[in-house]
Each structure stands twice: as structure tokens, then as C-alpha cells.
Write an enzyme that holds these catalytic residues in place. Sequence first.
Site, PDB file in Angstrom:
ATOM      1  N   GLY A 140      16.192  29.186  79.887  1.00  0.00           N
ATOM      2  CA  GLY A 140      17.309  29.834  79.223  1.00  0.00           C
ATOM      3  C   GLY A 140      18.286  30.410  80.218  1.00  0.00           C
ATOM      4  N   GLY A 141      19.431  30.853  79.697  1.00  0.00           N
ATOM      5  CA  GLY A 141      20.440  31.452  80.553  1.00  0.00           C
ATOM      6  C   GLY A 141      19.964  32.713  81.239  1.00  0.00           C
ATOM      7  N   GLY A 143      16.919  33.191  82.378  1.00  0.00           N
ATOM      8  CA  GLY A 143      15.963  32.837  83.410  1.00  0.00           C
ATOM      9  C   GLY A 143      14.861  31.980  82.817  1.00  0.00           C
ATOM     10  N   LYS A 144      13.898  31.628  83.651  1.00  0.00           N
ATOM     11  CA  LYS A 144      12.772  30.819  83.212  1.00  0.00           C
ATOM     12  C   LYS A 144      11.532  31.680  83.072  1.00  0.00           C
ATOM     13  CE  LYS A 144      14.582  26.734  85.605  1.00  0.00           C
ATOM     14  NZ  LYS A 144      14.337  25.763  86.681  1.00  0.00           N
ATOM     15  N   VAL A 145      10.674  31.278  82.132  1.00  0.00           N
ATOM     16  CA  VAL A 145       9.395  31.948  81.927  1.00  0.00           C
ATOM     17  C   VAL A 145       8.290  30.942  82.211  1.00  0.00           C
ATOM     18  CG1 VAL A 145       7.910  33.173  80.293  1.00  0.00           C
ATOM     19  CG2 VAL A 145      10.383  33.488  80.193  1.00  0.00           C
ATOM     20  N   PRO A 199       1.931  39.924  79.001  1.00  0.00           N
ATOM     21  CA  PRO A 199       0.717  39.286  78.471  1.00  0.00           C
ATOM     22  C   PRO A 199       1.060  37.903  77.917  1.00  0.00           C
ATOM     23  CG  PRO A 199       1.007  41.504  77.570  1.00  0.00           C
ATOM     24  CD  PRO A 199       2.275  41.158  78.276  1.00  0.00           C
ATOM     25  N   TYR A 200       0.131  36.994  78.009  1.00  0.00           N
ATOM     26  CA  TYR A 200       0.356  35.647  77.481  1.00  0.00           C
ATOM     27  C   TYR A 200       0.184  35.666  75.968  1.00  0.00           C
ATOM     28  CZ  TYR A 200      -0.118  30.626  76.757  1.00  0.00           C
ATOM     29  OH  TYR A 200       0.055  29.338  76.323  1.00  0.00           O
ATOM     30  N   ASP A 251      18.981  41.582  68.829  1.00  0.00           N
ATOM     31  CA  ASP A 251      18.838  40.121  68.747  1.00  0.00           C
ATOM     32  C   ASP A 251      17.549  39.752  68.018  1.00  0.00           C
ATOM     33  OD1 ASP A 251      19.686  37.532  69.123  1.00  0.00           O
ATOM     34  OD2 ASP A 251      18.870  37.342  71.147  1.00  0.00           O
ATOM     35  N   LYS A 253      15.424  37.661  65.836  1.00  0.00           N
ATOM     36  CA  LYS A 253      15.394  36.273  65.358  1.00  0.00           C
ATOM     37  C   LYS A 253      14.010  35.707  65.630  1.00  0.00           C
ATOM     38  CE  LYS A 253      17.263  34.446  69.710  1.00  0.00           C
ATOM     39  NZ  LYS A 253      18.270  33.591  70.337  1.00  0.00           N
TER      40      LYS A 253
END
Length: 721
Positions: A140-141, A143-145, A199-200, A251, A253
Amino acid sequence: MVSSSRDNWEKLVNAVVKREEIWQLCHQNSFSTIASDTPRTSYSSGESLRIPSDLFKRILVPPPPQPPPQPPLTSLEARRNVSGTNTRKLIPAWLWRRKPKFYDVAQDDEDDQSGLRIYSQRELLVATDSFSDKNILVRGGRGKVYKGRLADGTLAEVERVPPQAAEIDMEMISIATHWNVIRARGSCITQKEKLLVYPYMDNGSVAFWLRERKDSLPPLDWLTRMKIALGAAKGLAYLHHICPREIIHCDVKASNILLDEYFEAVLANLSLGEYVDCCGDDIVTPVKGTIGHIAPEYLATGKCSVKSDVFGYGVFLLELITAKSAFDLARFAYDNDMLLLDWVNHIYKEREWKVIVDAELQGKFLDEEVEDLLQIALICTQDDPEGRPTMLEVVRRLDVAYRWAKGDIEWSKEDFKGDILEGQDAQNISLDKLHAATEGFSNKIISEDSFNVIYKGWLDGYPVAVKRYNSQSLEYCFERELEIGRICLPIPNLIHVIGFCRMPEVQLLVFPLMVNGSVDSWLTGRYESRPPLTWKQRKNIAIGTARGLAHLHDKCEKKIIHCDVKAANIMLDDKFEPVVADFKSAKIMDHNVTHITTSVTGTIGHIAPEYIASGKCSDKSDVFSYGSFLLELVTERRIIDLIHVADEKDMMYVDWVKKNYEERRWESMADDEGGDDEMEAVVKLLMKIAVLCTRYNPDRRPRMSDVVMMLKYFGCGWELL
């Protein structure tokens, strides 16, 4: 040499100034940033926008007349001006430093000041296979996860985010601690990047299960969807009302609501959030959120509030019901020549559930349950933000709906209109449970005095206030409040006890949390970002308080005299309904007894003169205190301040107030910040009743039941003389 030193100094100053300009630019959000998520394994897509507030001003707002007014505060200015030193006590000191603190080496089992674990960059590189593309969960804009396995064997999500986004996330996650709100495990700050460790979430996002799941996975069943709706509502209710510093998510959603291994909903992505105390009526913030989920008033004016989140939550419910994104729903409604919410309302009225409910459910739902969820969605998405419920109200309704769907209870739809805490006798609650509910009696203190400390808590999914007495010698206060709190269950306008803990070393009482605090906090302790109470609200507060006191005097099994009626002891619930609280000074007597002689208790200026002189306490003592409370309500000043003003004129304050009323100078006493169309009529009414209630002769004061009638019907024939 001198010239060279001066040149170096000037270069350093210019560099610092440039850094400050960049920092200001980033925090004012004066540029558009797309923070969209692309389709991925665990999360869903959507477009999160940061829209500059001046864009909407140029398009929608006409130029101001000359001379121009003061420009609205930006979000950054609001954070600085409104928060003040109290906020700095809540936020770890390192969050206020512009220059980050770097952790490039492993610091095993070490926490920073916010309680987050500090990870080394090497540790996170190993966990994510050097940030391998195969471990990417989100692109995403922002960053990355990445999915990673930490040294202790546990799975985690590692997010690489821009520096300013990390600062916001770390600031908010250090405050918010609730099982339905994401809580970071730790962080890693280097000179090149910032990393956050979460946490995952085993089951990814709600959006994944609605729109991106593999065919081999079953769809979310209806009961699970209701469970998710309730969990998300609880998380938002916590952020809005319970968090030590209330937060607007901005936000809400499906892709920002994650699911743990038990399909419990967890609110994520607080990077777009705003603090409630930075979003007053006079503060314009950059519009943030996802197209279709942004409330219309926020989109048009840039003014954000908790009701903006309520709108976003309503749209999220439509996602849950239909399994479609807000964009797809709007396009489908457009094909039918209708706006989205008008189309949903049409479906609701026509009861055409099969048209709107996710076809993957194959009709495995009850029409009544769909109707209830759609009704909540429509109420939450009303155009008028004042008509939308609070998230606490949504939690109450959804809890009943979910328990009904599970078969735990057999309640009718009429039960949705009530508070599910009502009608329950006070429960004996263990100390361990209350310790957990208040997070170890942490610094989430609502109020404290020499008698007790009151903490915010979250008990069995509901916000509560836990009163802890400071000394075992105050056991008589505990017993009195417990007895009266049980009597008041479930009477409107009176606080009731929902639980208690009685142990040799501690006494605790549990009450429903009054999320809008005390009337006093809105009169003399109001944040500048909060609007003043309207005169319609003040009249309603006066009526509700009088109604509660009248019940204590006339309708309880025994007559109860409150003995300390003042603005600080009148609480406001989420709908600004007044609730009489704090019965530690109260007296109980039989109805056939006119008064009792006892030690004098109460607050200077609110104690009736005959009570001070003789120790004789009666229901007319409360009437006097109530009259003083009305003066607080009108003037936005504590009675002690009015006493000082009257003393300067060599008058008793009661005589001074009566003189002002008789000379028709009541408006000169009224709060000058709360003016509106109803001000003159309400001030005149409240001042007249205040004068009647504070007469020296108790026999000439009205009863509280008479006061209720006067307030409702403007006078009822009572005269001053």
C-alpha cells in the site's frame, strides 16, 4: 577561522529551518497521499485519501467577508494548543521529540517508555527473511506489511511505514489498550526507516473474507458477521469514550478490521486517526478516509467528529451484509438511478432481503436479523450527524441482537430500545475481574478526591466507572452508596450500581460510565475545542435533574436526601441526559418524617441555611442546593465565585441573585458563550426557579415535583412574593 565558523553556523541554522519546514508540511498534510491497498492474501483493497482541507474551502466555501476572520486551526495547531501539558502526561516523552531515537542493535527484553518491545533491525530481518517478497501481506501507499516469525517462535506482522505515519501510530497505540483495537508488540527505529511489529492476525481482514477468499474457504456465516459487527463497534466505542485520550479512527472499513484466530474483530490502521480534543467545531482538518465511507459533513467542511466514524461504521455494516465494497454498492445503486443510501432505504422498506444480502449465504439467515442490522446501518448513515447514535448505543443494540441470534436470550424487538444493563441487580464482582477491567487501576482516572478515586474500565464488553474508596474507615459511605444505588435501579436520571466488590482491604463500586462527564466539566472545566452547552441542553439538564431528585424524595421506598446537589455531581450520558450521582453524603428517612438532625455535609454555597444553623436536613435542603445548581448552569460559574462577587457588593449571594432577577438583569448573569435563540426564555425561567428554590424559609420553597412541572410548563402559577 572566524568566518569559517560563522559559515558553518549559518549552514547549520539553515538546515534546521529547512527540517522544520518539512516537518510542518508533513504534519499539516498539505498534499494528497494515496494510501491504497492492493489485493493481497490477508487484506482487502480500497483507497484511503488524505485530501487537503483548503481544496474543499476553495470549491465549497465562499470567500469570507472583509475583514477576514481568524483562520481555522489546522490539525497540527489543534494538537499543540488544545492538548497542553495534560496530554504530555499521557504520551511518553520520547513521542514529543522531533529527532528520533535509533535502535540499531538488539536490546533483548527491553521496553521503551510506551511499554513496547524494542527490536533490533537484524532481528526483524531474520524474522522476515530479509523482507522477502514471498512474506508480503500488504502492499500500500503507507508501506508494506510482512509476515514474520520472531526469535521466540511466535508469528508477527512487521510494517515498514513512512516516518510521520509511524509517529502517529506509535503515539496512538501507546494509549489505546483494548482487545478490539490493534496493539503493537514493539518497534524498531533506524536512521533509514521505522518498523512496527504487530501480533499476527490469523484470519486476515474482513475484506478478504467478503471479497477475496479462495473458493476452498467457506463464506462467513451470518452469526459470525454479527459477532464481527459487535466487536468492531466495541473497539470504536472504546476509542471514542473510554480511551485516556479519545480517538476518531477516520477510516472505518472492512479492510481495516482484522480477524484473530477466533474471528474476533480488531480495529487496525490508526495512522489516519485524530484526537477528539483536536476536532472542535472551529477546527478544520484535512479530509481523510476512503471514498464511500467519509461522512458527508466531513467531506464538505473538513470538520471531523466521532459521528464521522459512526457514518463509516454504518457503511461497513453494509459491506458485511452485502459482501460488496461501498464503491460497488454505489455503482449498483446508480444503475438503478438512485443514490446508495436511498437505494438501501428502499430495500429496507420493501423488505427485499435477497436483493441486498450476500448471495454466498444461500438464504441461511433470518429476515428479522437482516432487518435489525440494516436498520442500524441506516440510522448510522443519516445525513444529520446529530441524528446518528453514539457507538455505545450501537454496542447496546448489537449485543442484544447477537445474543438473540445465538439463542442466549428470548427478547422482543422492543428490548432494543433499552439499556441491557437496566433491570439487573448489583452483582458481586471479584477483585481480579475489576483489576483487569481497569488495567490494574491504571492512570485512567475520571476524578479523585479525599474520599475516593474513580477509574474508567471495560467490563464484559461495556464501559464502566469503578469507584475505589481511599480508606477502610469510609465503609459507611460504601454501604450507603451501594444501598441507594440498588434502590435507583433502573430509574432514569439516577445513577445505579451494577456491581460491587467488598473485601477487608478494599471496597469498590461499579457504575455505568457517563461518557460526557459531569455538568461541571462542561461549565467550568470545558476544553476550548468543545462547544458550550446549548440552552436547550441546559433546560433538559435542569428538568432531568429535578425529575431524579423528585423520585428520591417522593417515589422511593424511603425518602432519600442527596445533600450535595451541584454541577460536579450531575453526570451526562452519551445522549447528554443528566444523571444524579454521588450519594456518599445522602440521608435516608421514612416518608412520614419531615426532617432529621445530623452532622452537616455538602458543599459551601449549596448547603441550605437552616441546615447549617440547626443541622436539620429535609427534602427542602435539596431544593436549596438544586437552586444553587441552576445558577451554576446559567452563569457557568461555581457558587463560590458568585459568593465572592456578591460579597464585593456587601450582599448575601441569594439576595444579590434575587435583586438581579427583579431588576430584569438576568441576561447579564448568563454565560456569554452559550447564546442562541432560546437563551432569553430559558435564562429567565431558570433564574426564576433558582430564586424560588433558594428562599431562606424552607416552607416557601417548592417541592422538586413542583419544580419539574414549572420547568415543563413554564411557571405553574408560582410567584416570587
